[in-house]
Write a protein that holds these residues in place. Structure first.
Motif, PDB file in Angstrom:
ATOM      1  N   ILE A  81       7.370  24.345 -33.914  1.00  0.00           N
ATOM      2  CA  ILE A  81       8.594  24.818 -33.890  1.00  0.00           C
ATOM      3  C   ILE A  81      10.329  23.940 -33.990  1.00  0.00           C
ATOM      4  O   ILE A  81      11.090  24.054 -33.930  1.00  0.00           O
ATOM      5  N   THR A  82       9.531  22.747 -32.765  1.00  0.00           N
ATOM      6  CA  THR A  82      10.706  21.764 -32.773  1.00  0.00           C
ATOM      7  C   THR A  82      10.987  21.537 -34.330  1.00  0.00           C
ATOM      8  O   THR A  82      12.404  21.088 -34.487  1.00  0.00           O
ATOM      9  N   THR A  83      10.449  21.197 -34.921  1.00  0.00           N
ATOM     10  CA  THR A  83      10.989  20.161 -36.564  1.00  0.00           C
ATOM     11  C   THR A  83      11.641  21.980 -37.310  1.00  0.00           C
ATOM     12  O   THR A  83      12.834  20.911 -37.978  1.00  0.00           O
ATOM     13  N   GLY A  84      11.302  23.092 -36.881  1.00  0.00           N
ATOM     14  CA  GLY A  84      12.220  24.310 -37.338  1.00  0.00           C
ATOM     15  C   GLY A  84      13.196  23.786 -37.047  1.00  0.00           C
ATOM     16  O   GLY A  84      14.349  24.226 -37.363  1.00  0.00           O
ATOM     17  N   PHE A  85      13.650  23.740 -35.503  1.00  0.00           N
ATOM     18  CA  PHE A  85      14.627  24.030 -34.909  1.00  0.00           C
ATOM     19  C   PHE A  85      15.859  22.824 -35.192  1.00  0.00           C
ATOM     20  O   PHE A  85      16.657  22.905 -35.761  1.00  0.00           O
ATOM     21  N   LEU A  86      15.086  21.306 -35.483  1.00  0.00           N
ATOM     22  CA  LEU A  86      15.801  20.954 -36.079  1.00  0.00           C
ATOM     23  C   LEU A  86      16.513  20.771 -36.767  1.00  0.00           C
ATOM     24  O   LEU A  86      17.377  20.042 -37.856  1.00  0.00           O
ATOM     25  N   LEU A  87      15.259  21.570 -38.223  1.00  0.00           N
ATOM     26  CA  LEU A  87      15.438  21.515 -39.921  1.00  0.00           C
ATOM     27  C   LEU A  87      17.624  22.323 -39.625  1.00  0.00           C
ATOM     28  O   LEU A  87      18.218  22.649 -40.327  1.00  0.00           O
ATOM     29  N   LEU A  88      16.960  23.292 -38.924  1.00  0.00           N
ATOM     30  CA  LEU A  88      18.411  24.390 -38.349  1.00  0.00           C
ATOM     31  C   LEU A  88      19.264  23.806 -37.589  1.00  0.00           C
ATOM     32  O   LEU A  88      20.409  24.173 -37.980  1.00  0.00           O
ATOM     33  N   LEU A  89      19.247  22.627 -37.244  1.00  0.00           N
ATOM     34  CA  LEU A  89      20.049  22.189 -35.893  1.00  0.00           C
ATOM     35  C   LEU A  89      21.658  21.327 -36.993  1.00  0.00           C
ATOM     36  O   LEU A  89      22.961  21.519 -36.480  1.00  0.00           O
ATOM     37  N   PRO A  90      21.392  20.927 -38.531  1.00  0.00           N
ATOM     38  CA  PRO A  90      22.428  20.050 -38.837  1.00  0.00           C
ATOM     39  C   PRO A  90      23.517  22.007 -39.396  1.00  0.00           C
ATOM     40  O   PRO A  90      24.976  21.733 -39.444  1.00  0.00           O
ATOM     41  N   LEU A  91      22.769  23.550 -39.684  1.00  0.00           N
ATOM     42  CA  LEU A  91      23.580  24.582 -40.220  1.00  0.00           C
ATOM     43  C   LEU A  91      24.165  24.847 -38.845  1.00  0.00           C
ATOM     44  O   LEU A  91      25.871  25.205 -39.309  1.00  0.00           O
ATOM     45  N   TYR A  92      24.130  24.743 -37.123  1.00  0.00           N
ATOM     46  CA  TYR A  92      24.822  24.560 -36.419  1.00  0.00           C
ATOM     47  C   TYR A  92      25.966  24.101 -36.578  1.00  0.00           C
ATOM     48  O   TYR A  92      26.743  24.497 -35.819  1.00  0.00           O
ATOM     49  N   PHE A  93      26.121  23.127 -36.213  1.00  0.00           N
ATOM     50  CA  PHE A  93      26.849  21.841 -36.083  1.00  0.00           C
ATOM     51  C   PHE A  93      27.656  21.686 -36.997  1.00  0.00           C
ATOM     52  O   PHE A  93      29.254  22.111 -37.647  1.00  0.00           O
ATOM     53  N   ALA A  94      27.486  21.916 -38.939  1.00  0.00           N
ATOM     54  CA  ALA A  94      28.514  22.997 -40.054  1.00  0.00           C
ATOM     55  C   ALA A  94      29.457  23.985 -39.001  1.00  0.00           C
ATOM     56  O   ALA A  94      30.542  23.597 -40.329  1.00  0.00           O
ATOM     57  N   SER A  95      28.081  24.721 -38.920  1.00  0.00           N
ATOM     58  CA  SER A  95      28.889  26.341 -39.044  1.00  0.00           C
ATOM     59  C   SER A  95      29.944  25.776 -37.408  1.00  0.00           C
ATOM     60  O   SER A  95      31.420  26.479 -37.757  1.00  0.00           O
ATOM     61  N   LEU A  96      30.390  24.960 -36.550  1.00  0.00           N
ATOM     62  CA  LEU A  96      30.648  24.764 -35.969  1.00  0.00           C
ATOM     63  C   LEU A  96      32.305  23.708 -36.446  1.00  0.00           C
ATOM     64  O   LEU A  96      33.462  24.019 -35.787  1.00  0.00           O
ATOM     65  N   TYR A  97      32.202  22.934 -37.400  1.00  0.00           N
ATOM     66  CA  TYR A  97      33.513  21.829 -37.476  1.00  0.00           C
ATOM     67  C   TYR A  97      34.032  22.234 -39.156  1.00  0.00           C
ATOM     68  O   TYR A  97      34.764  21.539 -39.267  1.00  0.00           O
ATOM     69  N   ALA A  98      32.604  22.845 -39.482  1.00  0.00           N
ATOM     70  CA  ALA A  98      33.597  23.450 -41.245  1.00  0.00           C
ATOM     71  C   ALA A  98      32.672  25.062 -41.390  1.00  0.00           C
ATOM     72  O   ALA A  98      31.992  25.192 -42.612  1.00  0.00           O
ATOM     73  N   PRO A  99      33.391  25.607 -40.622  1.00  0.00           N
ATOM     74  CA  PRO A  99      33.139  26.875 -41.264  1.00  0.00           C
ATOM     75  C   PRO A  99      33.350  27.740 -42.764  1.00  0.00           C
ATOM     76  O   PRO A  99      32.556  28.191 -42.881  1.00  0.00           O
ATOM     77  N   GLU A 100      34.403  27.059 -42.901  1.00  0.00           N
ATOM     78  CA  GLU A 100      35.048  27.614 -43.899  1.00  0.00           C
ATOM     79  C   GLU A 100      34.170  27.827 -45.435  1.00  0.00           C
ATOM     80  O   GLU A 100      33.526  27.932 -45.749  1.00  0.00           O
ATOM     81  N   TYR A 101      33.021  26.407 -44.461  1.00  0.00           N
ATOM     82  CA  TYR A 101      32.328  25.757 -46.041  1.00  0.00           C
ATOM     83  C   TYR A 101      31.396  26.260 -46.301  1.00  0.00           C
ATOM     84  O   TYR A 101      30.595  26.425 -46.727  1.00  0.00           O
ATOM     85  N   MET A 102      31.119  26.182 -44.904  1.00  0.00           N
ATOM     86  CA  MET A 102      29.208  27.833 -44.800  1.00  0.00           C
ATOM     87  C   MET A 102      29.333  29.020 -45.100  1.00  0.00           C
ATOM     88  O   MET A 102      28.257  29.826 -45.489  1.00  0.00           O
ATOM     89  N   ASP A 103      30.963  29.225 -44.890  1.00  0.00           N
ATOM     90  CA  ASP A 103      31.091  30.615 -44.726  1.00  0.00           C
ATOM     91  C   ASP A 103      30.733  31.047 -46.713  1.00  0.00           C
ATOM     92  O   ASP A 103      29.944  32.534 -47.507  1.00  0.00           O
TER      93      ASP A 103
END
Length: 301
Positions: A37-59
C-alpha cells in the motif's frame, strides 16, 4: 467503453494476485501489506504535488488530484477501513491456502455485489444473469470439494472463514465505490491517493500492535521484489476500475463479474508457477465460473 476498462482492471488484478502470492509465501503478512500500500501511495504522491504546483498541466493529462471537502475524507476513511480489514484477512488466508483455492472463493464476491446492486442501486438483472451468478456459486462449492483433497477441510479451517469474510468486506467496498465515484463525483486518482494514505495510517496502527513490538516477527520478514510490484499493479487495476465506474451507464453487478476474469490468470498461471495440486480438476469449476461470467456479460434478456 466501461467494460473494456473493467477487463483491463481484471488483467492487472490477475497479475497482482500472482505477485501477492509470491510476496506472502512464508513471509510476515502485515509488513508485506504495508509495503504494497505504501508503494501505491508513493506512486501517486508525484501526482498530488504536480496537482498543487502545475494544475493546468495535470488537467490536460486528466490526472489532477482535486481538493475535496473534509466530509468526503470521512467517506474515504470508511472505504479504507473496509479494505484494510479485507486485505488483512485475505493476506493471512493466502499465506496458508493454495492460490487455486483462495482465488475461486474470492470469485464469490460478485454474488454479494449482485445482491447489493439490486437492493441499493436498483439494478435489474436478467434471468440469464441470475443463472450466471448461481453457476459461479455452485462452481465455488466444487472447489471446496477439491480443496479437501489437499488436506483443507472447509468446515474446520479458520483461513477459509477468513477468506470468506475478506470477500464480503471487499464486495461491500465495491458497492461503496459506486457511491464514492458517482454520488460524490471523486475522480479515480483523487480517491486512490487519499484511500492509500488513510489505509497506510490504519496499517501502521495495526503493525504497532501486532508486529513492531516483536523482534522475532521483524526478523522473520523477508523483502521481495514482488512487494512493490503488488502495490504498483493494484494502482493500475483500481484506476481502470474507477474509470469504468465513472460511466453513468456502468452496472456495478456486471463490472464486478467482469473483474472475475482475473481467475484465468491466477488459477492457470498460479497453478503452474507455484506447482499446486489438482490443477486439472480445478479447470472444471474454473470453466463453470467463466461460463457464469459470460452469461452475465452477454445476456440481454
Amino acid at each position: 467503453m466501461w467494460m473494456y476498462s473493467g477487463l483491463l482492471a481484471a488483467l492487472f488484478l490477475g497479475l497482482h494476485n500472482l505477485c501477492k502470492k509470491h510476496a506472502v509465501r512464508g513471509n510476515e503478512v502485515f509488513p508485506v501489506l504495508l509495503g504494497t500500500i505504501t508503494t501505491g501511495f508513493l506512486l501517486l504522491l508525484p501526482l498530488y504535488f504536480a496537482s498543487l504546483y502545475a494544475p493546468e498541466y495535470m488537467d490536460n493529462l486528466g490526472l489532477t488530484i482535486t481538493r475535496i471537502p473534509w466530509s468526503n475524507h470521512g467517506f474515504i476513511v470508511i472505504k479504507s477501513m473496509l479494505m484494510a480489514g479485507s486485505w488483512v484477512l485475505a493476506y493471512q488466508a493466502l499465506k496458508h491456502l493454495p492460490i487455486t483455492i483462495v482465488t475461486p472463493i474470492r470469485s464469490a464476491g460478485p454474488f454479494f455485489t449482485f445482491i447489493g446492486a439490486i437492493f441499493i442501486y436498483r439494478e435489474s438483472p436478467t434471468g440469464w444473469q441470475w443463472v450466471g451468478f448461481f453457476l459461479i456459486i455452485f462452481s465455488v462449492f466444487l472447489y471446496s470439494r477439491i480443496g479437501k483433497k489437499e488436506g483443507i477441510n472447509f468446515k474446520n479451517n479458520k483461513w477459509i472463514f477468513a477468506i470468506i469474510a475478506a470477500t464480503f468486506l471487499g464486495a461491500s467496498s465495491g458497492l461503496y465505490d459506486k457511491f464514492l465515484i458517482q454520488n460524490l463525483q471523486l475522480n479515480p486518482q483523487t480517491l486512490q491517493f487519499w484511500f492509500s494514505w488513510y489505509t497506510v495510517l490504519i496499517l501502521l496502527v495495526i503493525l504497532s500492535i501486532n508486529w513492531f513490538p516483536y523482534a522475532d516477527k521483524r526478523k522473520a520478514f523477508i523483502w521481495r521484489w514482488s512487494i512493490p510490484a503488488v502495490g504498483i499493479l493494484l494502482v493500475f487495476a483500481d484506476y481502470f476500475y474507477f474509470k469504468a465506474l465513472q460511466d453513468p451507464d456502468a452496472l456495478i453487478m456486471l463490472l464486478s463479474a467482469i473483474k472475475r476474469s482475473q481467475i484465468l490468470i491466477a488459477v492457470v498461471l498460479g497453478g503452474i508457477i507455484f506447482k499446486e495440486q489438482n490443477k486439472r480438476r480445478k479447470l472444471i469449476p474454473l470453466a463453470g465460473i467463466m461460463i457464469g461470467v459470460a452469461l452475465i456479460l452477454y445476456s440481454n434478456g
